[in-house]
Every structure is written in C-alpha cells, then in structure tokens.
Design a protein around this motif. Structure first.
Motif, mmCIF file in Angstrom:
data_model
loop_
_atom_site.group_PDB
_atom_site.id
_atom_site.type_symbol
_atom_site.label_atom_id
_atom_site.label_comp_id
_atom_site.label_asym_id
_atom_site.label_seq_id
_atom_site.Cartn_x
_atom_site.Cartn_y
_atom_site.Cartn_z
ATOM 1 N N GLY A 1 13.533 45.357 76.919
ATOM 2 C CA GLY A 1 14.070 46.402 76.050
ATOM 3 C C GLY A 1 15.501 46.198 75.592
ATOM 4 N N LYS A 2 16.142 45.073 75.969
ATOM 5 C CA LYS A 2 17.519 44.833 75.533
ATOM 6 C C LYS A 2 17.510 44.264 74.105
ATOM 7 N N ALA A 3 18.345 44.837 73.250
ATOM 8 C CA ALA A 3 18.409 44.370 71.863
ATOM 9 C C ALA A 3 19.114 43.011 71.794
ATOM 10 N N ILE A 4 18.474 42.065 71.106
ATOM 11 C CA ILE A 4 19.068 40.725 70.968
ATOM 12 C C ILE A 4 19.404 40.497 69.494
ATOM 13 N N ASP A 5 20.607 40.060 69.253
ATOM 14 C CA ASP A 5 21.061 39.791 67.887
ATOM 15 C C ASP A 5 20.287 38.584 67.320
ATOM 16 N N PRO A 6 19.522 38.776 66.233
ATOM 17 C CA PRO A 6 18.755 37.649 65.668
ATOM 18 C C PRO A 6 19.646 36.467 65.275
ATOM 19 N N GLU A 7 20.891 36.745 64.892
ATOM 20 C CA GLU A 7 21.817 35.667 64.525
ATOM 21 C C GLU A 7 22.067 34.731 65.702
ATOM 22 N N ARG A 8 22.121 35.325 66.882
ATOM 23 C CA ARG A 8 22.344 34.533 68.113
ATOM 24 C C ARG A 8 21.147 33.589 68.329
ATOM 25 N N LEU A 9 19.950 34.112 68.086
ATOM 26 C CA LEU A 9 18.733 33.298 68.259
ATOM 27 C C LEU A 9 18.704 32.160 67.236
ATOM 28 N N LYS A 10 19.092 32.506 65.994
ATOM 29 C CA LYS A 10 19.121 31.492 64.934
ATOM 30 C C LYS A 10 20.097 30.379 65.293
ATOM 31 N N LYS A 11 21.256 30.780 65.820
ATOM 32 C CA LYS A 11 22.292 29.817 66.183
ATOM 33 C C LYS A 11 21.782 28.868 67.282
ATOM 34 N N LEU A 12 21.076 29.451 68.248
ATOM 35 C CA LEU A 12 20.535 28.622 69.342
ATOM 36 C C LEU A 12 19.489 27.641 68.824
ATOM 37 N N ALA A 13 18.613 28.129 67.928
ATOM 38 C CA ALA A 13 17.578 27.246 67.349
ATOM 39 C C ALA A 13 18.249 26.111 66.576
ATOM 40 N N GLY A 14 19.329 26.440 65.864
ATOM 41 C CA GLY A 14 20.082 25.427 65.108
ATOM 42 C C GLY A 14 20.677 24.374 66.033
ATOM 43 N N LYS A 15 21.156 24.823 67.200
ATOM 44 C CA LYS A 15 21.736 23.881 68.162
ATOM 45 C C LYS A 15 20.669 22.918 68.691
ATOM 46 N N VAL A 16 19.469 23.453 68.930
ATOM 47 C CA VAL A 16 18.373 22.598 69.407
ATOM 48 C C VAL A 16 18.045 21.547 68.340
ATOM 49 N N LYS A 17 17.950 22.020 67.090
ATOM 50 C CA LYS A 17 17.646 21.096 65.981
ATOM 51 C C LYS A 17 18.691 19.989 65.899
ATOM 52 N N SER A 18 19.958 20.384 66.013
ATOM 53 C CA SER A 18 21.012 19.378 65.861
ATOM 54 C C SER A 18 20.977 18.353 67.004
ATOM 55 N N GLN A 19 20.592 18.788 68.197
ATOM 56 C CA GLN A 19 20.472 17.837 69.313
ATOM 57 C C GLN A 19 19.263 16.919 69.129
#
Lengths: 206, 118
Positions: free
Chosen positions: A51-69
């Motif tokens: 039930g904790k709200a997660i900022d979608p921007e944070r998720l996008k940023k993490l996915a971007g980091k995975v892609k860059s690695q």
C-alpha cells in the motif's frame, strides 16, 4: 601456444589471462549493479503491494539504469569478442589504429585502478600493416603497462600511431617518470622475443 | 546496525545503501579508500564492506589503514575479482569474509551480522 618454456607462448598466455580476468571483473561489476537495481525494483514492488505509494519516475529511472548497464556489458563483451578473434589468424592485414584502440579500451580498468589517464590521439587515416594481430596486441599491452608505470606525477600516457617509410610506429608519450626507473626493467627477454617475432623494434624512450 | 560501503562503482554503492536502509540498516557509502579512512575516523561502523580493486588505494591497503585507526573494525571484502591470491591475502589480513559480486542482499546482511558479532 602450448609450450610455456617458449617466452612468446608464456607472454601470450599471461596476456590472455590478464585481459580476460580484467574483463570478467568488469562484467561482474556490471552484473552486481544490475542485481542491485533489479533488487531495488523488487523492493519497491513489495512496498507497493503493502500500500505504499511509489513514484513512477523513480521506477523509470531504475529501469533506465538497468538498460544503461546492459549497454555497458554489451560493449565489454563486444571488445572481448574482438580480442578473442585475434587469436584465430597467425598473420593478417590489420589496422594499427583499431588494434591500439582495442588495447587501450582493454587496458582501461588497469589504467583506472592506477589513476592513469590514457590519451589516445585519434588519427585521421587507417595505418594498415601485415602482422600477427594477437602478438601485436601483446607487445602493445606490455609497452603500455610499462608506460603507465613510468607516467610520473602527471599520470597521463599519450598513445599515437604513425605511418613510417618502412611500416608504422606507435609512440607512448608523456612518460615523465622514465628517468627514475632501472634500465633493465624494460624491455625484458619477453618483450625482445615478441619484437623479434613481429619484426619490430623499440625506438627512443620506449 | 551501521555499515560503511566502499566501492568505486558509485551506482552499486548507492543502490546497495538504499536497499540496506529499506531493511533498517544505516548505510553510508564512499567510492575510494581515502574517503573510507576519513569516514572511519569520524564515525563508528559495525561493519565496513570493501571492494578489493579500487583506484588509488586498494581494498587491502585501505583495510590496513583502517585497522590502524580502529583495530576492532570488522571488514568484509565484496569483490568481482575472484583470484585465489586476493582471497588468501584478504583472509590473512583479518577480513571476516571474502564475498563475490553479485551477491544476494540477504546473504550479505547475514554475513554483516555474523562479522559484527565476531
């Protein structure tokens, strides 16, 4: 390359081992970063389920980091592949610029750990030579390894390729710590044997 | 528990620190041995997690310097470099554990608790 009493074979084995160990270390680092980013995504998902709200921007940023690695790993593996293929032919037509570029990239981790900057001067034209691609890389690495050792306080090594009347040359520049080193440190029998096999010679400071 | 993460891969150290903090482990991070020594001099950590191959000062050198400031410091090596020589050297120098990247976070946390109790 199976007689370890032969200085060229021994140098080649050591070179191949050193480079592949360094590359595997790099890949391990990339995998570790992907592992932590994926783990953090999982952590956020679990938090969202509770039930904790997660900022979608944070998720996008993490996915971007995975892609860059993943892209970083792809580059490392492409270089490993290029390096491995140089063993395939004993003699071939090679571009000295491309060979030196690859050796510079493969040596990047060693330079980074030693705090040395590799300053590769980008040439305008290819410098084609006929030689053993793998042994050429081997001698370039040994010269570069020594150059990093004697780069002095500035910790910078310049790498320049040039066409000459009889073939081509590679210059290692800015070796400010060269004077302080014992003269028998370089070249050793190993480098001399490689140079003989390549019909090459050391000139000047190197 | 309070830990210090030392790794020249900034993204790894920062992400691992965030994940540890989500598990109620306070985690500071730095990217080189010199900064680690400064932090250890200023703060108290239950465990220090050190990379082995770092620019400037290696993990082993950093460990030796930390031990001079805080002889009781508990050190874990976390590395992508799996050479037998490094493993032996790490254990000989007194590291609690020598772990390989990538690592499951729960395994790391278990080892941190184990090291802190030693």
């Amino acid at each position: 390359m199976n007689d370890k009493s032969d200085p060229i074979s021994e140098a080649a084995f050591k070179f191949f081992g050193k480079m592949t160990a360094s590359i595997s270390h790099e890949i391990k680092n990339v995998l570790a970063i992907i592992n932590e980013n994926a783990g953090l995504l999982e952590d956020y998902t679990l938090m969202a389920e509770k039930g904790k709200a997660i900022d979608p921007e944070r998720l996008k940023k993490l996915a971007g980091k995975v892609k860059s690695q993943v892209q970083r790993a792809d580059g490392i593996v492409k270089n490993l592949n290029k390096f491995a293929q140089t063993v395939d032919e004993s003699t071939g037509r090679v571009d000295l610029n491309e060979t030196l570029d690859l050796v510079t990239v493969l040596s990047g981790r060693f330079a980074f750990v030693q705090g040395v900057t590799l300053d590769r001067k980008q040439p305008e034209n290819p410098v084609k030579i006929t030689t053993s691609p793998f042994l050429l890389q081997n001698i370039l690495w040994l010269c570069l390894e020594f150059a990093m050792e004697v780069s002095g306080e500035e910790k910078k090594v310049g790498l320049v390729t040039e066409k000459t009347e009889t073939g081509a040359s590679v210059r290692f520049t800015q070796l400010n710590g060269l004077i302080a080193r014992p003269s028998d440190r370089f070249p050793t029998e190993r480098e001399k044997a490689l140079l003989r096999a390549l019909k090459a010679r050391l000139a000047g400071a190197c | 528990m309070k830990v210090l993460l030392v790794d020249d891969e900034e993204e790894l150290a920062a992400t691992l620190a965030e994940r540890l903090s989500l598990r109620d482990i306070e985690a500071d991070w730095v990217t080189c041995g010199m900064d680690a020594i400064t932090r250890v001099g200023e703060d108290t950590y239950d465990v220090i997690v050190l990379d082995v191959k770092m620019p400037g000062m290696s993990g082993l050198e950093t460990m030796e310097k930390i031990q001079k400031i805080k002889p009781e410091a508990k050190i874990i090596f976390l590395t992508g470099h799996g050479s037998v020589e490094d493993h032996e050297a790490g254990k000989k120098a007194g590291a609690s554990f020598y772990l390989m990247k990538p690592i499951d976070i729960q395994v790391l946390i278990d080892k941190m608790h184990e090291a802190a109790k030693q």
